[in-house]
Design an enzyme around this catalytic site. Structure first.
Site, PDB file in Angstrom:
ATOM      1  N   ASN A  11       0.872  -1.170   0.000  1.00 13.50           N
ATOM      2  CA  ASN A  11       0.000   0.000   0.000  1.00 13.50           C
ATOM      3  C   ASN A  11       0.911   1.222   0.000  1.00 13.50           C
ATOM      4  OD1 ASN A  11      -1.783   2.053   0.507  1.00 13.50           O
ATOM      5  ND2 ASN A  11      -2.754   1.096   2.300  1.00 13.50           N
ATOM      6  N   ARG A  96      -2.763  -1.957  -3.350  1.00 14.59           N
ATOM      7  CA  ARG A  96      -3.890  -1.038  -3.264  1.00 14.59           C
ATOM      8  C   ARG A  96      -3.707   0.019  -4.352  1.00 14.59           C
ATOM      9  NH1 ARG A  96      -4.714   3.986   0.610  1.00 14.59           N
ATOM     10  NH2 ARG A  96      -6.860   4.469   0.082  1.00 14.59           N
ATOM     11  N   HIS A 184     -12.381   4.299  -0.546  1.00 13.88           N
ATOM     12  CA  HIS A 184     -12.290   3.495   0.685  1.00 13.88           C
ATOM     13  C   HIS A 184     -13.030   2.165   0.536  1.00 13.88           C
ATOM     14  CE1 HIS A 184     -11.621   7.492   2.951  1.00 13.88           C
ATOM     15  NE2 HIS A 184     -10.455   6.884   2.815  1.00 13.88           N
ATOM     16  N   GLU A 381      -7.740  -3.392   5.426  1.00 11.96           N
ATOM     17  CA  GLU A 381      -7.722  -3.329   3.959  1.00 11.96           C
ATOM     18  C   GLU A 381      -6.703  -4.311   3.382  1.00 11.96           C
ATOM     19  OE1 GLU A 381      -7.271   0.712   5.044  1.00 11.96           O
ATOM     20  OE2 GLU A 381      -8.304   1.389   3.244  1.00 11.96           O
TER      21      GLU A 381
END
Ligand code: ADP
Length: 396
Positions: A11, A96, A184, A381
């Site tokens: 990420n 991500r 998100h 996440e």
């Protein structure tokens, strides 16, 4: 560890790269093996910190600023650390990526065509997209055969209706991509999955979940699917954030242009100088503002609570009701003060917070007689990214 039994998750943001390694068990269960962060990219004091699954420090050291001047270089540092500590490469890397644009509704295996497509969304996520893509490119150059998967923050919201997906602008702009993408999504997807497990009585329910972190948004979910979000075309819309304003009269942007601010000045201003930081004049860290006696800090907290409360309840219109309210992410999970401040705006709806439960961070923080249940759910996440990556490279 050999390559067949781990998944790496990356990420990457503008000033940090976070990375996580998961072990893949015989039943495809994912267990965290380590988590690291190279922070301070582009600053004089970049630092690399890696902890194992028990929280024990594996590495903690300063990095030569010349080796972490940008995300590309920083990814080389992370790659070198990983190859020095793992034998062989992981079975795949999941990333991500904030923006998947109008066409990418689900995670995808990355190839040159996908990278090219994702690069066209830079201006839709100027703070994120290029930084998200940099590690993908570095890994592709170094290890072209290693499967990589891009997981999008926008994908979870592609279930929105035509109305929820639109702004009140001519259709031609919609066709060109001016849409309410929402963000998100990886966090909301995890929350939806977690609710199934820990609060099965909410299955099929009308849920408002609020991701209150550095970025802030809320999502209306029915039966675990997104039906509306407070964020839209870019991650600027909606609720106030750490350094972004959230809702703003577009006339203000015109006014700033008339005063001579360039596109880049305005972009920087909207992404870096507004929100809690702009209002308080102190900073964007919720802990610092909560500890401050300064009137401007109080004002920032009051503004944040009011507009977040308003935005969350407004999502009830997308579902004709709200069965449960969920707080998640840095502020949502850790600040009982802000949760209580937000919920004060809902007393007229019969929503009541139990001070003790709230101080313990729930999971349920509302009183027994509250008209609507309010909960805290910790987001993850990275785990969702690891799951998607495994599902794409080794389908069941
Ligand atoms: P991101 O991952 O988007 O950078 P986080 O989800 O970590 O953001 O959230 C960052 C925000 O959470 C910051 O405003 C920080 O001050 C706030 N936060 C973290 N811990 C606490 C806490 N204990 N009390 C209040 N706010 C907190």
């Amino acid at each position: 560890m050999n390559r067949q039994d781990t998944i790496l998750v990356i990420n990457a943001g503008s000033s940090s790269i976070k990375f996580y390694l998961y072990g893949v068990g015989a039943e495809r269960e994912l267990s965290p093996l380590l988590g690291g962060q190279l922070e301070g990219i582009g600053t004089p004091r970049p630092r690399l910190r890696v902890r194992d699954a028990q929280g024990q420090t594996m590495t903690e050291r300063h990095i030569n600023p010349g080796h972490a001047a940008n995300v590309r270089d920083a990814q080389e540092v992370v790659g070198t650390w990983l190859s020095g500590h793992l034998s062989g490469s992981p079975m795949a890397v999941g990333h991500r990526v904030v923006h998947g644009g109008p066409d990418l509704h689900a995670p995808v295996r990355v190839d040159d065509a996908i990278i090219e497509k994702l690069q066209t969304y830079h201006s839709l996520a100027p703070l994120h997209q290029a930084n998200n893509l940099a590690p993908i490119q570095v890994i592709r150059e170094r290890l072209p055969d290693l499967p990589q998967v891009a997981c999008f923050d926008t994908a979870f919201h592609r279930t929105h209706s035509a109305v929820a997906d639109r702004y009140a602008v001519p259709e031609s702009l919609y066709q060109e991509g001016v849409r309410r993408y929402g963000f998100h999504g990886l966090s909301y997807e995890y929350v939806a999955q977690r609710l199934e497990r820990v609060l099965p009585e909410l299955r099929g329910g009308k849920i408002v979940a609020a991701h209150l972190g550095s970025g802030v948004s809320a999502c209306a979910m029915v039966d675990g699917k997104s039906v509306d979000s407070t964020m839209g075309f870019t991650a600027l819309e909606g609720l106030p954030m750490g350094t972004r304003p959230g809702r703003l009269d577009p006339g203000i942007v015109l006014w700033l242009m008339e005063r001579g601010m360039s596109h880049d000045d305005i972009q920087h201003f909207l992404y870096h100088d507004c929100g809690l930081k702009g209002l308080s004049g102190i900073g964007n860290d919720m802990r610092e503002l909560e500890a401050s006696e300064a009137p401007a800090a109080r004002m920032a907290l009051d503004y944040f609570a009011w507009r977040v409360a308003e935005g969350m309840i407004g999502l009830g219109c997308a579902m004709n009701g709200i069965d449960a309210i969920i707080f998640t992410a840095g502020i949502g999970e850790n600040s009982p003060g802000m949760r209580a401040r937000i919920a004060r705006h809902w007393e007229w709806l019969g929503i009541r917070i139990d001070a003790e439960r709230n101080a313990r961070h729930g999971p349920r923080i509302s009183t027994e007689d509250s008209k609507t249940g309010v909960y805290v759910v910790r987001t993850n996440e990275e785990l969702i990214i690891a799951q998607h990556t495994l599902d794409l490279v080794a389908p069941r």
